[in-house]
Design a protein around this motif. Structure first.
Motif, PDB file in Angstrom:
ATOM      1  N   GLN A 144      -2.411  -1.593  -3.707  1.00 25.90           N
ATOM      2  CA  GLN A 144      -1.945  -2.575  -4.696  1.00 25.90           C
ATOM      3  C   GLN A 144      -2.384  -3.985  -4.320  1.00 25.90           C
ATOM      4  N   TRP A 157       1.606   3.845  -7.947  1.00 28.12           N
ATOM      5  CA  TRP A 157       3.075   3.769  -7.860  1.00 28.12           C
ATOM      6  C   TRP A 157       3.632   4.166  -9.212  1.00 28.12           C
ATOM      7  N   THR A 158       4.435   5.188  -9.256  1.00 29.08           N
ATOM      8  CA  THR A 158       4.953   5.603 -10.563  1.00 29.08           C
ATOM      9  C   THR A 158       6.477   5.610 -10.579  1.00 29.08           C
ATOM     10  N   TRP A 187       2.479  -9.365 -11.459  1.00 29.77           N
ATOM     11  CA  TRP A 187       3.561  -9.340 -10.472  1.00 29.77           C
ATOM     12  C   TRP A 187       3.714 -10.683  -9.769  1.00 29.77           C
ATOM     13  N   ILE A 212       8.830   4.699  -7.595  1.00 27.02           N
ATOM     14  CA  ILE A 212       8.847   3.298  -7.169  1.00 27.02           C
ATOM     15  C   ILE A 212       9.597   2.444  -8.197  1.00 27.02           C
ATOM     16  N   ALA A 213       9.686   2.922  -9.429  1.00 27.81           N
ATOM     17  CA  ALA A 213      10.519   2.223 -10.413  1.00 27.81           C
ATOM     18  C   ALA A 213      11.998   2.551 -10.175  1.00 27.81           C
ATOM     19  N   VAL A 231       7.110  -2.372 -12.664  1.00 27.94           N
ATOM     20  CA  VAL A 231       6.425  -1.481 -11.720  1.00 27.94           C
ATOM     21  C   VAL A 231       5.266  -0.755 -12.398  1.00 27.94           C
ATOM     22  N   PHE A 249       6.888  -7.167  -4.939  1.00 24.82           N
ATOM     23  CA  PHE A 249       6.011  -7.264  -6.106  1.00 24.82           C
ATOM     24  C   PHE A 249       5.500  -8.694  -6.282  1.00 24.82           C
ATOM     25  N   TYR A 256       0.719   0.421  -0.526  1.00 30.44           N
ATOM     26  CA  TYR A 256       0.885  -1.023  -0.708  1.00 30.44           C
ATOM     27  C   TYR A 256      -0.459  -1.743  -0.552  1.00 30.44           C
ATOM     28  N   GLN A 311       0.698  -2.022 -13.343  1.00 26.99           N
ATOM     29  CA  GLN A 311      -0.460  -1.209 -12.940  1.00 26.99           C
ATOM     30  C   GLN A 311      -1.216  -0.647 -14.138  1.00 26.99           C
ATOM     31  N   ARG A 357      12.606  -2.469 -14.828  1.00 26.42           N
ATOM     32  CA  ARG A 357      11.936  -1.875 -13.655  1.00 26.42           C
ATOM     33  C   ARG A 357      10.648  -1.178 -14.084  1.00 26.42           C
ATOM     34  N   TRP A 358      10.723  -0.481 -15.198  1.00 26.03           N
ATOM     35  CA  TRP A 358       9.548   0.219 -15.717  1.00 26.03           C
ATOM     36  C   TRP A 358       8.451  -0.790 -16.060  1.00 26.03           C
TER      37      TRP A 358
END
Lengths: 273, 407
Positions: A186, B19-20, B191, B23-24, B334, B182, A183, B338, B330-331
């Protein structure tokens, strides 16, 4: 004032009394608060927020200045950092960006391997979709590293308090405590953090905390041949960094995000973000 | 600033995504929990009688998904063995640290609520199940209380309504919180938006209702049982209402980005128009939003004028499309958030692996766990409505009349 009897205190009278007494209390309390808030700090350190009431600034608050007008893009700082801190391949605690401006308005930014091997003598147009076919107008290098922000989101978001700030203002990660959620990575607006591929914990520039607490300079500062990196105690008005901060106009990266970086820049261009 | 055409420059530490898929998947799972729970509450608390056929199932579905909401997070953590630190030594300023507490609170509320709903059935089964081990199991599940008086049932209901009154905000909070995770990241302009929690809650409710419709229809078809059209109709109407608000707010979020046109909009626009084009405009908007809006809109407007069989098929197809929409959302949030660098000058490509800890196979495996759990539940408890649907062969031959127990 006599105490009113039950008959005397009508609802209307009661409410009026409440309003009178309440507003008096409110005004007086407001005055006390305003006075308290306007109390200016007795002593200050430039760029630092005032210490909490009844406390003084620590004797040592570290600061970092990057003089972009002096950087020659040799990459010594990146190599020194990698060697000193055993930074894994593909990640950087510090890196150097090259900005090249072309007459047609195009700006090319690059940082091959984080500038570890320096930069090529050719104009950086190899990553252009078409030929620019022009000579650049101007260009410069910008070294980057963790900004050790005063109001840093990375410490704010860490769920377990593994990211923390030392009294000297250095932002560190406790790898024994970090759960590796990412986190903080990010939340850092500057891309200063990464998850270490071996330890699986957050990692970043520590301003070489293991060196500076022994009176040494960070490795990147030590190895910069151009004196583009200045590190020192901003709490000491006689330090070199205090002198530089007092005699220069300095900027910070992404100031609009309000993170209050302790790494400050001289000669920052508006194209640098 | 940044009026220039810039070329791809990605900050060195951003060469890959942190986060891949897991996390989605995490908000996808908690979203289904929130949505399914709202459906069950509509019956149990707000007395929407037409939802009775799915009221118990949706409650157990919420539990089945909730039980595995933490799995994607644990799969993703660098040090899962330290996971409990977020509860033992939480950082009070961290939004993530709240997770453990809100999750366990909600898990407790939901478990107790399910127990209250099923208590009479469990008590009945502790006497009337066919085998002795099963009777013992039900005795344990009933916590030893196997007699249920009418007064006790009334008390159960009062406690349940009280718990639901806490449970609904808790479910909304659990998922709105995921959106906050987010939405509060100012480092990522894609986000950072106060609308994020709202979008997450609304899409959660949509996905939960969709999952209930799909499962209900498939199970009824597979079992050769009649689909209760009042129930399906009502579910589709609720899905439609929530979908309208969901899509509007999602569109508002995007339009707001475009209209404000901050310095980040240049790269966000490129991101949406290139790398997210298919997942956003084809899957999320066209397939997942426009078509279900039309399908469920038609069902809501024309009601009985559409044949029951057609409406069931619409429910199934529309439900599946809504599940695709929310997965795509979600994809896009998340992963999409990125796929561009914080330098605002370059993109990061992302390809999902098949194997590996965060590969497609792992995602499917984790996502199948709640369904396996639901199957396990169905071996013990009557998922659909009441004891009347419970397999007769599991009861003693001289079992007491089910009708007397049914409520």
């Amino acid at each position: 004032m006599t105490t009113p009897t039950r008959e005397e205190l009508s609802r209307r009278a009661f409410l009026r009394k409440c309003a009178e007494q309440g507003s008096a209390t409110f005004v007086f309390g407001g005055m006390v608060l305003t006075t308290a808030m306007l109390r200016l700090p007795q002593e200050g350190v430039p760029g630092e927020p005032p210490p909490k009431a009844g406390k003084k600034h620590p004797e040592v608050i570290y600061g970092f200045v990057v003089d972009t007008t002096k950087c020659i893009g040799c990459g010594s700082c990146v190599r020194a950092c990698k060697a000193e801190n055993n930074v894994p391949d593909g990640y950087n605690r510090t890196w150097v960006e090259q900005y090249t401006f072309y007459p047609n308005g195009e700006v090319v930014v690059n940082s091959p391997k984080g500038g570890e091997d320096g930069f090529s003598d050719d104009f950086p147009d190899s990553n252009q979709p078409g030929e620019i076919g022009q000579r650049p107008d101007r260009g410069f290098f910008v070294p980057k590293l963790c900004n050790h922000c005063i109001d840093t989101p990375c410490i704010q978001v860490c769920p377990v308090g593994a990211s923390y700030r030392t009294e000297e203002g250095v932002v560190l990660v406790d790898a024994e405590r970090c759960i590796g959620c990412g986190y903080c990575v990010q939340s850092c607006p500057f891309g200063s953090r990464y998850l270490h591929p071996v330890t699986k914990t957050a990692d970043k520039c520590t301003w070489c905390y293991h060196r500076i607490t022994k009176g040494l300079k960070p490795a990147c500062v030590e190895y910069c041949p151009a004196k583009a990196r200045i590190f020192g105690n901003v709490s000491d008005p006689n330090s070199e960094i205090s002198h530089i901060l007092a005699t220069n106009r300095v900027q910070v990266l992404k100031s609009y995000l309000g993170t209050n970086p302790r790494t400050r820049y001289i000669g920052l261009d508006s194209e640098v973000i | 600033m940044h009026h220039y055409v810039t070329q791809g420059y990605v900050l060195p530490n951003q060469a890959h995504l942190y986060w891949t898929t897991m996390i989605a998947l995490y908000p996808y799972i908690t979203g289904i929990v929130a949505g399914a729970f709202i459906i069950s509450s509509l019956y149990h608390v707000f007395d929407k009688e037409e939802l009775k056929p799915v009221s118990r199932f949706s409650m157990l579905m919420a539990l089945a998904f909730l039980l595995f909401a933490t799995v994607p997070l644990l799969m993703h953590l660098g040090h899962p063995e330290r996971a409990f630190s977020i509860m033992f030594t939480p950082n009070p300023t961290s939004a993530t640290a709240v997770f453990g507490f809100i999750y366990s609170t909600y898990l407790c509320i939901l478990s107790v609520e399910i127990w209250l709903v099923y208590r009479a059935d469990i008590a009945y089964l502790s006497h009337n199940a066919r085998s002795a081990p099963m009777r013992a199991l039900y005795w344990v599940l009933a916590l030893g209380v196997t007699e249920v008086s009418d007064a006790a049932r009334r008390l159960d209901r009062r406690v349940m309504i009280f718990l639901a009154a806490i449970g609904i905000p808790a479910a909304v909070f659990l998922h709105g919180y995921v959106g906050f995770l987010f939405g509060a990241v100012k480092a990522d302009p894609y986000w950072a938006s106060p609308l994020m929690p709202v979008i997450f809650i609304l899409s959660a409710i949509v996905s939960g209702i969709a999952m209930v419709i799909v499962c209900y229809t498939v199970v009824q078809w597979a079992k050769g049982r009649a689909v209760d059209m009042k129930c399906t109709q009502s579910l589709m109407e609720y899905a439609w209402y929530f979908l309208i608000i969901d899509v509007s707010i999602e569109a508002l979020e995007l339009v707001n980005h475009a209209y404000m046109a901050n310095e980040d909009w240049r790269i966000l626009r490129q991101l949406i128009m290139t790398r997210l084009w298919t997942s956003m405009f084809i899957f999320q908007v066209l397939l997942g939003s426009v078509i279900p809006l039309l399908l469920f809109g038609a069902v809501t407007v024309f009601k009985d004028r559409i044949a029951a069989g057609t409406r069931q098929a619409i429910g199934l197809i529309g439900g599946l499309l809504l599940l695709v929409q929310v997965a795509a959302m979600r994809w896009n949030v998340v992963i999409g958030g990125q796929m561009y660098s914080k330098s605002l000058r370059g993109f990061i490509d992302f390809h999902v692996d098949f194997g590996g800890q965060e590969g497609i196979l792992a995602v499917l495996a984790v996502f199948s766990l709640p369904f396996l759990t639901l199957f396990a539940f169905s071996r013990v408890l009557p998922l659909w409505g009441s004891l009347a649907t419970f397999p007769k062969q599991w009861l003693k031959d001289d079992a007491a009349d089910i009708g007397a127990q049914d409520h």
